[in-house]
Structure formats: structure tokens, C-alpha cells
Design a protein around this motif. Structure first.
Motif, short mmCIF file in Angstrom:
data_model
loop_
_atom_site.label_atom_id
_atom_site.label_comp_id
_atom_site.label_asym_id
_atom_site.label_seq_id
_atom_site.Cartn_x
_atom_site.Cartn_y
_atom_site.Cartn_z
N GLY A 1 83.38 40.56 35.68
CA GLY A 1 84.55 41.96 35.34
C GLY A 1 83.96 43.06 34.40
O GLY A 1 84.07 43.99 33.54
N LEU A 2 82.50 42.99 34.90
CA LEU A 2 81.86 43.77 34.01
C LEU A 2 81.29 45.63 34.77
O LEU A 2 80.84 46.14 34.15
CB LEU A 2 80.06 42.72 34.27
N GLY A 3 82.53 45.65 35.94
CA GLY A 3 82.60 46.80 36.54
C GLY A 3 84.09 47.16 35.68
O GLY A 3 84.31 48.46 36.25
N ASN A 4 84.58 47.23 34.28
CA ASN A 4 85.56 47.58 33.47
C ASN A 4 84.91 48.23 32.08
O ASN A 4 84.42 47.12 31.70
CB ASN A 4 86.51 46.58 33.52
N ALA A 5 84.72 49.71 32.42
CA ALA A 5 84.14 49.88 30.43
C ALA A 5 84.64 49.02 29.43
O ALA A 5 83.99 48.64 28.64
CB ALA A 5 83.77 50.91 30.82
N ASP B 1 85.07 57.29 36.20
CA ASP B 1 84.39 57.74 35.08
C ASP B 1 82.91 57.42 35.11
O ASP B 1 81.88 57.66 34.51
CB ASP B 1 84.98 56.93 33.66
N SER B 2 83.10 56.11 35.88
CA SER B 2 81.49 55.36 35.89
C SER B 2 80.67 56.25 37.04
O SER B 2 79.83 57.08 37.01
CB SER B 2 81.14 53.69 36.60
N PHE B 3 81.42 57.49 38.02
CA PHE B 3 80.67 58.37 38.60
C PHE B 3 80.00 59.48 37.55
O PHE B 3 78.84 60.11 37.31
CB PHE B 3 81.76 59.04 39.98
N VAL C 1 90.55 55.45 35.84
CA VAL C 1 89.43 55.91 34.71
C VAL C 1 89.63 54.58 33.79
O VAL C 1 90.89 54.67 33.26
CB VAL C 1 89.65 57.53 34.53
N ASP C 2 88.85 53.92 33.41
CA ASP C 2 88.60 53.04 32.43
C ASP C 2 88.38 53.91 30.77
O ASP C 2 87.57 53.95 30.60
CB ASP C 2 87.32 51.72 32.76
N GLY D 1 73.31 49.09 35.43
CA GLY D 1 73.92 48.23 36.92
C GLY D 1 75.52 47.98 37.28
O GLY D 1 76.13 47.94 38.32
N THR D 2 76.15 48.33 35.67
CA THR D 2 77.35 48.02 36.19
C THR D 2 78.00 49.45 36.21
O THR D 2 79.03 49.22 37.12
CB THR D 2 78.11 47.27 35.27
#
Lengths: 193, 195
Positions: free
Chosen positions: B35-39, B123-125, A122-123, B111-112
Motif C-alpha cells: 500500500g505504499l503507492g498511496n500517499a 499527484d505523484s507525477f 489524486v490521493d 521510490g514510492t
């Protein structure tokens, strides 16, 4: 052999040696290099398809398809969902963006996997719980979904695509993303820093 | 004029879907590479410690913009056949502002979030579930906001048309603005990186 090794390391596979673990995550690319790559993909979409990139539209297609599948009468009564599903059946490009998003999922995985960046995690910042981060993520996602629908696109379809086309509405959208983000940043800082 | 290929009927709908996957794969690939897959990296933009979003976005914009300009200048691409999202001033301003708030709260854009999802970010889910909920709410509330949604229409509005200025001049101006921006964000990043 040499060029082969070079090519692999270009893609991010760690070369074994000096006692380093093979699974060490690779550093990210220089943002300007990655940006040129992204720009060329966008240009390819313009040249080949006559359309730019997109992401939020695919979510609308999924939602309206879902609504119409679960409750057809409900979907028909609602102007937004019914027009969207009409467009889906009439316009293959609505499907095009769903397939493109599936590509994004695959491409992201390939890149992350090759660079050993795939990690179940989790980021978040140090000062917030996982549950807190999830709450913000859900609310933030919902707000973003509404904003993207209102603006007829998101950072991909509007800001990036329309930005390159010198589209007036896209530039306004992009500028106000930054204004909105900076305006709200202070209030949610606990989540990140 | 031979481009856009699809509009000129060089291939059919089936092939266009294959192209969709390929374009999507490269799109996702470069997003993740940067690195845009990282919040936490993305939101660095709003706290000045990591300006990757600005750098990547504007590099991509000027790359594609210059490509569009030169390809149409040499007559390879018919720009009038490239789809343009119509401008509706107020909905796009308000939509952008709302989107920005959601962006800094959620940490990822549509998108990211896909890239974050397939690299294991849970978290993205949750964010994607939220986004689907938001789109649903928008659809539900559509009768109420319908008038606003269609307000202040400007049709296909581009800056060369709006300002009645030459396309080449505006492309040049945007490149200059971007370069000045890059110099600026590099300085800002250095200043805030040590904090």
C-alpha cells in the motif's frame, strides 16, 4: 486447477463469484508480509550485486544527464553535475539504479494492475483542492530532492539499505526523517485529515 | 565466499542491468502490495492512523539485516565487499530532517512515487517534477553548500565498528527494538484508528 486458481488469487486477481465485481480493488497485504518480501529483495541485491536498493540516485543521474545534454558548457562548469556525469560514464552502477527504477515502475504497475488498484486519481484528504495538493506535492518533492542529495540517499538507498547494514549515517538519516516529518505534520494536516 | 556475485565477477555489466530490472520489479511489486503507492496511507504514519510505513520498513530492515548477518557468519557473503554509503554526520542529520518535512508535505518518497505513478496517481507525477527541480536546485547551489556537504566525515561507519561491540549482539538489539516498536505502533494505531 485448484492450485492454479490459488496462485492467481494469491497475486490478487479477484475470483468471480457471489455477484462481486471483478474490478473491486483488493485489500493491501499485511505490512509485515510485504515487509519480509521487501527485505528479501534487499538481501538479494546485497548478495547478487554487492549493493542495496536505491531511487533518488536515479533522479540525479537523469537530471545531470539532462543538464549535460541541454547545456553541456553549463554542466561542465558545475561541480555537482560534472562529477555526476563523470561517474555515469565511468561507473556502470549509476546506470544500474536508473534501470532498477524502471523496474520499480514496472513492478508497481504489475502489482496494482493484478489487484485492480490501478486508478487515475489524486490521493489527498477531503479538505484540500486538487490544485492545493499539487502545490504541496511539488514543493514537498523539491524539498525531498534537496534533502536526499544532501544526505547522499533517500528512504531506499539510505534508510532501508543502510539500516540493514547498521550504517551509522543511515540510522541518523532515518531517525531525522521521522523527527522532521512529525515536526512538520501539524502544519500540513489540512492536506491529509 | 561466493557472494556478492557481481563483485566476484560471476557475470558482466550487461547481465547486471538485467538483474537491475528484475530486482526493481520485485521492489516495486512489494511496495505496491503493502500500500505504499498511496500517499494518504503513507502519511498515516505522521498522524498515527496508519503505521504501515514503520511496520514495513522495519520488517524489511530486520529481514535483510538477519540475512546479511547469517550469510556472512557462515562465510557465504563477504560483507567487506558490500558497498556502504560513507557517513557524514551533519549533512545526513540535516538532510534527514529536510527530507522528513518534504515527505509529509508531498506524501511520497522517491521510490514510492514511482509506484504511485504507474498505478495512476497524478499527484505523484507532480511530486516527481518537484523532486527533479529540487535535485537541479541542489546541483546549482552545490558550490555554496560544498563545505557543509563534506563536513563531519566518518568514512565507512557501522555500529559494530563505532561502538566496538559484537555484530551479533547489535543485530539482536535491533531485532528487540523493532519488536518493541511493532507492539507499540499496533497499540497507537488502534487508539487513533477510531478517530
Amino acid at each position: 486447477m485448484d492450485t492454479a486458481t490459488k496462485k492467481i488469487s494469491f497475486l490478487g486477481t479477484k475470483q468471480i463469484g457471489k455477484g462481486k465485481s471483478i474490478s473491486t480493488p483488493q485489500p493491501y497485504w499485511n505490512p509485515y508480509v510485504a515487509g519480509v518480501g521487501l527485505g528479501l529483495v534487499l538481501l538479494a541485491a546485497f548478495v547478487i550485486m554487492g549493493r542495496g536498493l536505491g531511487a533518488s540516485g536515479a533522479f540525479s543521474t537523469v537530471v545531470s544527464t539532462g543538464v549535460n545534454a541541454i547545456a553541456p558548457s553549463f554542466g561542465e562548469k558545475n561541480e555537482f553535475f560534472s562529477t555526476y556525469s563523470d561517474q555515469v560514464s565511468a561507473n556502470p552502477l549509476k546506470d544500474w539504479y536508473v534501470i532498477e527504477v524502471i523496474g520499480i515502475l514496472i513492478g508497481g504497475f504489475i502489482s496494482g494492475f493484478l489487484a485492480h488498484r490501478f486508478k487515475k486519481t489524486v490521493d489527498k484528504g477531503r479538505n484540500i483542492s486538487v490544485r492545493g495538493r499539487f502545490t504541496y506535492a511539488f514543493i514537498g518533492g523539491a524539498i525531498m530532492g534537496i534533502g536526499a542529495k544532501l544526505a547522499r540517499g533517500c528512504t531506499s538507498g539510505q534508510a532501508l539499505t543502510g539500516g540493514a547494514q547498521l550504517n551509522v549515517g543511515s540510522w541518523l538519516f532515518m531517525i531525522f526523517i521521522f523527527i522532521g516529518g512529525y515536526a512538520a505534520a501539524y502544519f500540513v494536516r489540512r492536506q491529509w485529515i | 565466499m561466493s557472494a556478492p556475485f557481481f563483485i566476484h565477477g560471476f557475470f558482466g555489466d550487461g547481465t547486471s542491468l538485467l538483474i537491475a530490472v528484475i530486482i526493481g520489479i520485485f521492489f516495486g511489486f512489494f511496495l505496491e502490495r503493502g500500500g505504499l503507492g498511496n500517499a494518504t496511507k503513507l502519511v498515516g504514519q505522521f498522524y498515527f492512523y496508519d503505521m504501515t510505513v514503520f511496520k514495513m520498513m522495519f520488517t524489511a530492515i530486520i529481514t535483510a539485516m538477519l540475512g546479511l548477518f547469517w550469510l556472512s557468519y557462515f562465510g557465504f557473503l563477504d560483507l567487506s565487499l558490500v558497498y556502504l554509503i560513507p557517513t557524514y554526520i551533519l549533512p545526513q542529520i540535516v538532510g534527514g530532517f529536510i527530507f522528513g518535512i518534504g515527505f509529509v508535505m508531498g506524501g511520497l518518497c522517491p521510490g514510492t512515487s514511482c509506484v504511485a505513478l504507474t498505478t495512476g496517481r497524478i499527484d505523484s507525477f507532480i511530486l516527481i517534477l518537484g523532486m527533479i527541480f529540487g535535485v537541479f536546485v541542489f546541483g546549482e547551489a552545490f558550490p555554496l553548500i560544498r563545505n557543509f556537504y563534506y563536513s563531519t566525515p566518518m568514512g565507512n561507519a557501522t555500529f559494530p565498528r563505532l561502538l566496538n561491540a559484537s555484530y551479533g549482539t547489535l543485530v539482536f538489539v535491533v531485532v528487540i527494538i523493532a519488536i518493541v516498536g511493532f507492539v507499540g505502533v499496533e497499540k497507537i494505531e488502534k487508539k487513533f484508528a477510531n478517530k
